[in-house]
Design a protein around this motif. Structure first.
Motif, short mmCIF file in Angstrom:
data_model
loop_
_atom_site.label_atom_id
_atom_site.label_comp_id
_atom_site.label_asym_id
_atom_site.label_seq_id
_atom_site.Cartn_x
_atom_site.Cartn_y
_atom_site.Cartn_z
N LYS A 62 0.85 -1.19 0.00
CA LYS A 62 0.00 0.00 0.00
C LYS A 62 0.89 1.23 0.00
O LYS A 62 2.00 1.21 0.55
CB LYS A 62 -0.92 -0.01 1.22
N VAL A 63 0.39 2.29 -0.60
CA VAL A 63 1.19 3.52 -0.72
C VAL A 63 0.53 4.68 0.02
O VAL A 63 -0.67 4.94 -0.14
CB VAL A 63 1.38 3.91 -2.20
N LEU A 64 1.34 5.35 0.82
CA LEU A 64 0.91 6.56 1.53
C LEU A 64 1.68 7.72 0.91
O LEU A 64 2.90 7.76 0.96
CB LEU A 64 1.24 6.43 3.03
N VAL A 75 -4.37 15.47 -4.43
CA VAL A 75 -5.00 14.40 -3.67
C VAL A 75 -5.71 13.45 -4.62
O VAL A 75 -5.55 12.24 -4.56
CB VAL A 75 -6.02 14.97 -2.65
N TYR A 76 -6.48 14.01 -5.53
CA TYR A 76 -7.24 13.19 -6.47
C TYR A 76 -6.33 12.36 -7.35
O TYR A 76 -6.54 11.16 -7.56
CB TYR A 76 -8.15 14.07 -7.32
N GLU A 77 -5.28 13.01 -7.90
CA GLU A 77 -4.36 12.28 -8.76
C GLU A 77 -3.64 11.17 -8.00
O GLU A 77 -3.37 10.10 -8.55
CB GLU A 77 -3.34 13.25 -9.38
N ALA A 78 -3.34 11.41 -6.73
CA ALA A 78 -2.70 10.39 -5.92
C ALA A 78 -3.62 9.19 -5.73
O ALA A 78 -3.20 8.03 -5.82
CB ALA A 78 -2.31 10.96 -4.55
N LEU A 79 -4.89 9.46 -5.50
CA LEU A 79 -5.85 8.37 -5.32
C LEU A 79 -6.06 7.61 -6.62
O LEU A 79 -6.16 6.39 -6.63
CB LEU A 79 -7.18 8.93 -4.81
N ARG A 80 -6.10 8.33 -7.73
CA ARG A 80 -6.25 7.68 -9.03
C ARG A 80 -5.04 6.79 -9.32
O ARG A 80 -5.15 5.75 -9.96
CB ARG A 80 -6.39 8.72 -10.15
N ALA A 81 -3.88 7.22 -8.85
CA ALA A 81 -2.65 6.44 -9.09
C ALA A 81 -2.63 5.16 -8.27
O ALA A 81 -1.84 4.27 -8.53
CB ALA A 81 -1.42 7.29 -8.75
N GLY A 82 -3.52 5.07 -7.29
CA GLY A 82 -3.61 3.85 -6.49
C GLY A 82 -3.24 4.00 -5.03
O GLY A 82 -3.21 3.02 -4.29
N ALA A 83 -2.95 5.24 -4.60
CA ALA A 83 -2.56 5.46 -3.21
C ALA A 83 -3.72 5.19 -2.26
O ALA A 83 -4.89 5.37 -2.61
CB ALA A 83 -2.07 6.89 -3.03
N SER A 84 -3.40 4.76 -1.06
CA SER A 84 -4.41 4.51 -0.04
C SER A 84 -4.55 5.67 0.93
O SER A 84 -5.42 5.67 1.78
CB SER A 84 -4.06 3.24 0.75
N GLY A 85 -3.66 6.66 0.80
CA GLY A 85 -3.73 7.79 1.70
C GLY A 85 -2.85 8.93 1.25
O GLY A 85 -2.05 8.79 0.32
N LEU A 96 1.71 11.03 11.78
CA LEU A 96 2.30 10.22 10.72
C LEU A 96 2.28 8.75 11.11
O LEU A 96 1.92 7.89 10.31
CB LEU A 96 3.75 10.66 10.44
N VAL A 97 2.65 8.47 12.34
CA VAL A 97 2.64 7.10 12.85
C VAL A 97 1.22 6.54 12.79
O VAL A 97 1.00 5.40 12.36
CB VAL A 97 3.17 7.05 14.30
N SER A 98 0.26 7.35 13.21
CA SER A 98 -1.14 6.93 13.19
C SER A 98 -1.60 6.65 11.76
O SER A 98 -2.33 5.69 11.50
CB SER A 98 -2.02 8.01 13.81
N ALA A 99 -1.14 7.49 10.82
CA ALA A 99 -1.52 7.32 9.41
C ALA A 99 -1.00 6.00 8.86
O ALA A 99 -1.72 5.27 8.17
CB ALA A 99 -0.98 8.48 8.58
N VAL A 100 0.25 5.69 9.16
CA VAL A 100 0.85 4.43 8.70
C VAL A 100 0.09 3.25 9.27
O VAL A 100 -0.20 2.27 8.57
CB VAL A 100 2.34 4.36 9.09
N ARG A 101 -0.26 3.32 10.54
CA ARG A 101 -0.99 2.22 11.17
C ARG A 101 -2.39 2.07 10.57
O ARG A 101 -2.88 0.96 10.38
CB ARG A 101 -1.08 2.45 12.68
N THR A 102 -3.01 3.20 10.27
CA THR A 102 -4.35 3.16 9.68
C THR A 102 -4.31 2.48 8.32
O THR A 102 -5.14 1.61 8.02
CB THR A 102 -4.90 4.60 9.50
N ILE A 103 -3.32 2.86 7.49
CA ILE A 103 -3.19 2.25 6.17
C ILE A 103 -2.87 0.76 6.28
O ILE A 103 -3.39 -0.06 5.52
CB ILE A 103 -2.08 2.96 5.35
N SER A 104 -2.05 0.41 7.25
CA SER A 104 -1.65 -0.99 7.41
C SER A 104 -2.83 -1.88 7.77
O SER A 104 -2.85 -3.07 7.46
CB SER A 104 -0.56 -1.13 8.48
#
Length: 209
Positions: A62-64, A75-85, A96-104
């Motif tokens: 997954k990509v943050l 933001v939109y282009e990042a999501l279209r590229a496949g990012a999860s956050g 930042l730590v919380s964001a990584v944990r959320t994505i994980s």
């Protein structure tokens, strides 16, 4: 960022890269669960690197996205590229730590209502993706309802209340539609719902067409 993340007992930074091409190479070598990707990088920018990495990856990465730019379009282009956050570089270390944990854990970094606003704004001028539209045929009527509700920014509990079904049933539908459509998470489901024409900017209900 590496120091902040490495100080967490449940997180480990396995590699760092100086540009987009190196990021892809390092990711393929180490197969990390999450890639923290900058947007502005030499040789290959983060958006292109994200898309290439996710298209080629043979493991569930997954990509943050990390950037100094707060523009909605990024933001939109990042999501279209496949990012999860998507996070800004001035994010507090604990966030930042919380964001990584959320994505994980399979979550989306952006709040559903924010995602809805961003996707809606930048899909107003987009033509319906006919290939995406055709893939909708694989969904049941209920799964279409759930997908449209996700795109409208509803949580699982909100969807359960609206459709008068249990939250466990909603989770089952979400997992099923993600699997059928080949999507990674709810963020990608929002992008798909708009680009397939299932829902349009400003819609408050889903389309049966």
């Amino acid at each position: 960022f590496s120091m902040v993340l490495n100080h967490q007992v449940d997180l480990e930074v396995v590699s760092e890269a100086a540009d987009g091409l190196e990021a892809i190479e390092q990711a393929k070598q180490h197969k990390p669960d999450i890639v923290l990707m900058d947007i502005r990088m030499p040789k290959l920018d983060g958006l292109k690197a994200t898309k290439q990495l996710l298209d080629d990856a043979d493991w569930p990465v997954k990509v943050l996205i990390l950037t100094t730019f707060s523009s909605d379009e990024y933001v939109y282009e990042a999501l279209r590229a496949g990012a999860s956050g998507f996070v800004l570089k001035d994010i507090p270390p604990e966030d930042l730590v919380s964001a990584v944990r959320t994505i994980s854990k399979g979550g989306a970094l952006l709040a559903p209502v924010v995602t809805k606003r961003l996707i809606g704004e930048f899909t107003k001028q987009l033509k319906v993706n006919t290939e995406f539209a055709a893939r909708l045929e694989a969904l049941t009527a209920r799964e279409r309802q759930v997908l449209a509700a996700i795109a409208r920014g509803l949580s699982n509990s909100d969807i359960a209340d609206e459709l008068i079904i249990g939250t466990t049933t909603v989770k089952t539908h979400v997992s099923s539609l993600l699997s059928k459509l080949g999507l990674r998470d709810r963020v990608q489901a929002v992008v798909f719902a708009y680009e397939s024409g299932l829902i349009q900017a400003g819609d408050q209900s889903y389309s049966d067409s």
